[in-house]
Design a protein around this motif. Structure first.
Motif, PDB file in Angstrom:
ATOM      1  N   UNK A   1       0.793  -1.223   0.000  1.00  0.00           N
ATOM      2  CA  UNK A   1       0.000   0.000   0.000  1.00  0.00           C
ATOM      3  C   UNK A   1       0.821   1.266   0.000  1.00  0.00           C
ATOM      4  N   UNK A   2       2.130   1.174  -0.063  1.00  0.00           N
ATOM      5  CA  UNK A   2       2.989   2.360  -0.018  1.00  0.00           C
ATOM      6  C   UNK A   2       2.853   3.170  -1.311  1.00  0.00           C
ATOM      7  N   UNK A   3       3.013   4.482  -1.175  1.00  0.00           N
ATOM      8  CA  UNK A   3       2.893   5.387  -2.327  1.00  0.00           C
ATOM      9  C   UNK A   3       3.834   4.981  -3.462  1.00  0.00           C
ATOM     10  N   UNK A   4       5.068   4.553  -3.124  1.00  0.00           N
ATOM     11  CA  UNK A   4       6.055   4.229  -4.148  1.00  0.00           C
ATOM     12  C   UNK A   4       5.806   2.881  -4.822  1.00  0.00           C
ATOM     13  N   UNK A   5       4.915   2.076  -4.268  1.00  0.00           N
ATOM     14  CA  UNK A   5       4.674   0.733  -4.814  1.00  0.00           C
ATOM     15  C   UNK A   5       4.087   0.784  -6.229  1.00  0.00           C
ATOM     16  N   UNK A   6       3.473   1.906  -6.572  1.00  0.00           N
ATOM     17  CA  UNK A   6       2.864   2.034  -7.910  1.00  0.00           C
ATOM     18  C   UNK A   6       3.898   2.438  -8.966  1.00  0.00           C
TER      19      UNK A   6
END
Length: 294
Positions: A174-179
């Motif tokens: 769910x981390x912002x950078x995961x996308x």
């Protein structure tokens, strides 16, 4: 003067026989040659071992005392001789390997499986320890071969590189950078960071790269990369780990991403002691690993 194995065996065979002629036949010797061997042994020990008559040969009391010890010594030597032949023929033996956990979990099982298929009688022992302990175990002789990042100091070691590892960023799903497909170091420094313990090579390398960009926001540190993954899985922060940990991290449900223009690349390979040679079993495994990464 020491007594030879041949003469000790001759003594035992005469003790087990009724006559010198019978013992000579068992030993495939002439009777004069056997008599000479026993005479020499008696001279070395300082007394008679046999009472001789026209019909029989019997042990003296001193010969009776010597016989069980002689049998034990000959049996021990025969067993030792057989064991050494088996060792050199790879029919038995043991091999102790040290490996940093990331390598032990990702790369080592396949290598050991290939080795075991060829040399199934060699008992394998793996010391699954951090990089620094891997090197120390090899230097101290607790392990013949170690798998680790290239040591910063090679004193007493021989290092053979196998492949280059480019570190990757790790985060919870769910981390912002995961996308993102690829992440920069500037982006990594904006978020809480889970680090290896101070003093470890991975921590030192990570801080060295980060210092030219900014400062790591370290909120927790641990001694094992596996624990780093556990902290990330709880949503505590992100981290940078060796790519050989990627499958381990992804098995925990974490996301791994490449880092843009990443200077954090390290050679992974094998170490052995410069001061001592490898056993036959270890030499075979060393060559197997070299072939696997050619």
């Amino acid at each position: 003067m020491s007594i030879s194995y041949r003469n000790m065996l001759a003594f035992i065979r005469v003790a087990e026989s009724a006559t010198f002629a019978e013992a000579a036949e068992k030993l495939h010797l002439t009777q004069p040659a056997l008599s000479s061997a026993i005479k020499k042994m008696e001279e070395q020990l300082g007394g008679k071992l046999f009472s001789r008559s026209t019909r029989r040969v019997t042990l003296t009391p001193e010969g009776h005392t010597l016989l069980p010890t002689a049998r034990r010594l000959v049996n021990e030597w025969d067993e030792t001789y057989h064991d050494m032949q088996n060792l050199f023929a790879m029919q038995q033996g043991k091999l102790t390997i040290a490996a940093m956990p990331s390598f032990a979990e990702s790369k080592l099982p396949a290598l050991l499986n290939d080795y075991h298929r060829q040399f199934s009688n060699i008992r394998l022992r793996v010391l699954d320890v951090v990089m620094e302990a891997t090197i120390e175990n090899v230097l101290q002789g607790n392990a013949e071969i170690g798998f680790t990042f290239e040591p910063e100091v090679h004193d007493g070691l021989i290092f053979t590189p196998l492949f280059t590892d480019e570190f990757v960023a790790v985060m919870y799903p769910g981390h912002t950078l995961a996308s993102e497909y690829m992440i920069s170091w500037h982006e990594l420094l904006r978020y809480p960071f889970i680090a290896m313990n101070r003093g470890s090579a991975v921590r030192r390398w990570t801080e060295h790269v980060a210092q030219d960009i900014g400062q790591l926001n370290i909120i927790a540190e641990t001694g094992q990369l596996g624990s780093v993954g556990q902290f990330i899985a709880q949503g505590m922060g992100i981290s940078v780990v060796p790519a050989i940990c990627q499958s381990q991290m992804e098995n925990r449900g974490l996301k791994c991403r490449a880092i843009k223009d990443n200077p954090l690349k390290k050679s992974v390979g094998m170490v052995r002691s410069q001061r001592t040679g490898l056993s036959v079993a270890a030499e075979e495994f060393w060559r197997l690993c070299e072939r696997a990464y050619q």
